[in-house]
Write an enzyme that holds these catalytic residues in place. Structure first.
Site, mmCIF file in Angstrom:
data_model
loop_
_atom_site.group_PDB
_atom_site.id
_atom_site.type_symbol
_atom_site.label_atom_id
_atom_site.label_comp_id
_atom_site.label_asym_id
_atom_site.label_seq_id
_atom_site.Cartn_x
_atom_site.Cartn_y
_atom_site.Cartn_z
ATOM 1 N NE ARG A 109 7.550 -4.342 -4.372
ATOM 2 C CZ ARG A 109 8.252 -3.227 -4.270
ATOM 3 N NH1 ARG A 109 9.560 -3.268 -4.383
ATOM 4 N NH2 ARG A 109 7.658 -2.077 -4.051
ATOM 5 C CE1 TYR A 222 0.707 -5.003 -10.775
ATOM 6 C CE2 TYR A 222 -0.578 -3.196 -9.856
ATOM 7 C CZ TYR A 222 0.573 -3.962 -9.874
ATOM 8 O OH TYR A 222 1.588 -3.686 -8.983
ATOM 9 C CG ASP A 299 12.754 2.759 -0.978
ATOM 10 O OD1 ASP A 299 12.367 3.629 -1.787
ATOM 11 O OD2 ASP A 299 12.147 1.695 -0.788
#
Length: 397
Positions: A109, A222, A299
């Site tokens: 991120r 991952y 969001d």
């Protein structure tokens, strides 16, 4: 103090806010981003960027940077969390990329936010930290954004405001009285140097996104940062939340939730930070995102559960859509902002509502037990790995 030297004020400097700022600035608009925090940062670790988002990043000229900072996984693998067996997989290689016109990328991120931040700087966006927006009001053909910054109370007058202030958006309250909804699930994360965990994970883990799904829980793993660190996320349904306890989802519940999982999953749970956790929230879709000359995005408009890995992807889609509508409804180089905002809302709300509701359903499917788990596993195992029926609508965009 009132400032009038911006065409667009973006409220919130996360991924959605910076994506909107960048696409509007590269179209020639003067953009200012007001961020409450003292720095432009993101909380969390890994992001999965599907081709509906990476196609946009490619068009914006940012995909090469994203790929360089991230990892191109070769497969998305689903396994049963109880016995570790393979259920189904999706090949993410050259055929997948040709089908959707862009690759599947996993990235930290912070790395994606940094890329967007520097892209905004290059595009001339004014980036203002430590500025808490309290209200937005439409006044005629402009908006007035009221905020408290480092110099005290200030106002920013612009043609339009974009509210990207997140799950707990203050500005959403101008359109809806709803509140965030807690799913009763909680997430733990961990991201460690690959060298510290590779011995217990195996080499295949460095080229796949693996999702272990099980009764009331799942675990995702991952690699990130060119394979230099390994990301693990564990999510489970909290019995403490169901009992109405105020302090729920602690490490003891984490261990109990995953106790009867496969060896691989329990090794993954051992690679988590235990001093922090994240409760999983979303909101129900709302039909209207526009109040006068202010529009919701990301969001603030459509917070969703994580099961489709689409939160950041949909925020980038929002930004692309708003930029496209501003260009479409432009007369003599000046956008007809009311028309652009109306069509932006009409186009995006239907799609994101489907993504929100599908994410909830997908979570229910992941977490079933008993006979339902047996039926789900049989259906997954019977799927042709080359069948794109259930993802074309999402990844084609």
């Amino acid at each position: 103090m009132t400032r009038r030297d911006a065409d667009v004020v973006v409220v919130g400097g996360g991924i959605g806010g910076l994506a909107n700022a960048y696409t509007l600035a590269r179209a020639g608009h003067r953009v200012r981003v007001l961020e409450r925090a003292p720095e432009f940062t993101e909380v969390g670790a890994g992001l999965q960027m599907a081709p509906n988002a990476t196609r946009i990043l490619q068009e914006w000229g940012l995909l090469d940077e994203v790929v360089e900072a991230g990892v191109l996984p070769r497969r998305l693998m689903f396994r049963d969390a109880v016995d570790g067996s393979e259920l189904t997989h999706l090949d993410l290689g050259a055929g997948f990329t040709r089908r959707y016109g862009a690759p599947y990328v996993v990235i930290h991120r912070t790395d994606l936010l940094t890329i967007l931040f520097h892209a905004c700087e290059r595009a001339g966006v004014e980036l203002v930290p430590s500025c808490a927006v309290e209200d937005v009001q439409t006044e005629g053909d402009s908006v007035v954004v009221s905020a408290v910054g480092s110099a005290g109370t200030e106002q920013h007058r612009a043609d339009v405001a974009v509210a990207a202030d997140g799950l707990r958006s203050t500005l959403r309250g101008k359109l809806s009285a709803d509140e965030p909804l807690c799913s009763g699930y909680v997430a733990y994360r961990g991201a460690f140097p690959t060298g510290e965990v590779i011995d217990r994970l195996g080499e295949d883990s460095l080229s796949e996104v693996v999702v272990y799904i099980g009764p009331g829980r799942h675990l995702v793993q991952y690699p990130l940062r060119r394979g230099e660190i390994f990301n693990t996320v564990a999510v489970f349904r909290s019995p403490g939340y169901a009992r109405g306890e105020s302090d729920w989802g602690g490490p003891e519940e984490l261990d109990e939730a995953f106790a009867d999982s496969s060896d691989e999953v329990r090794r993954g749970v051992a690679s988590l930070w235990r001093d922090r956790r994240w409760a999983m929230y979303d909101r129900l879709p709302i039909a209207e995102w526009v109040d006068g000359r202010m529009a919701l995005t990301g969001d603030a408009a459509h917070p969703m559960l994580q099961y489709l890995a689409q939160g950041a992807c949909q925020a980038i889609e929002d930004a692309y859509c708003l930029g496209s509508q501003a260009a479409k409804h432009s007369v003599g180089g000046a956008p007809d902002w009311p028309a652009a905002l109306r069509e932006y809302g009409a186009v995006c709300t239907e799609r994101t509502a489907r993504v929100q509701s599908t994410a909830r359903t997908w979570g229910d499917i992941w977490h079933v037990d008993g006979l339902a788990r047996q039926l789900r596993n049989a259906l997954f195992r019977g799927r042709d790995p080359a069948d794109y029926t259930y993802i074309d609508w999402l990844y084609s965009g």
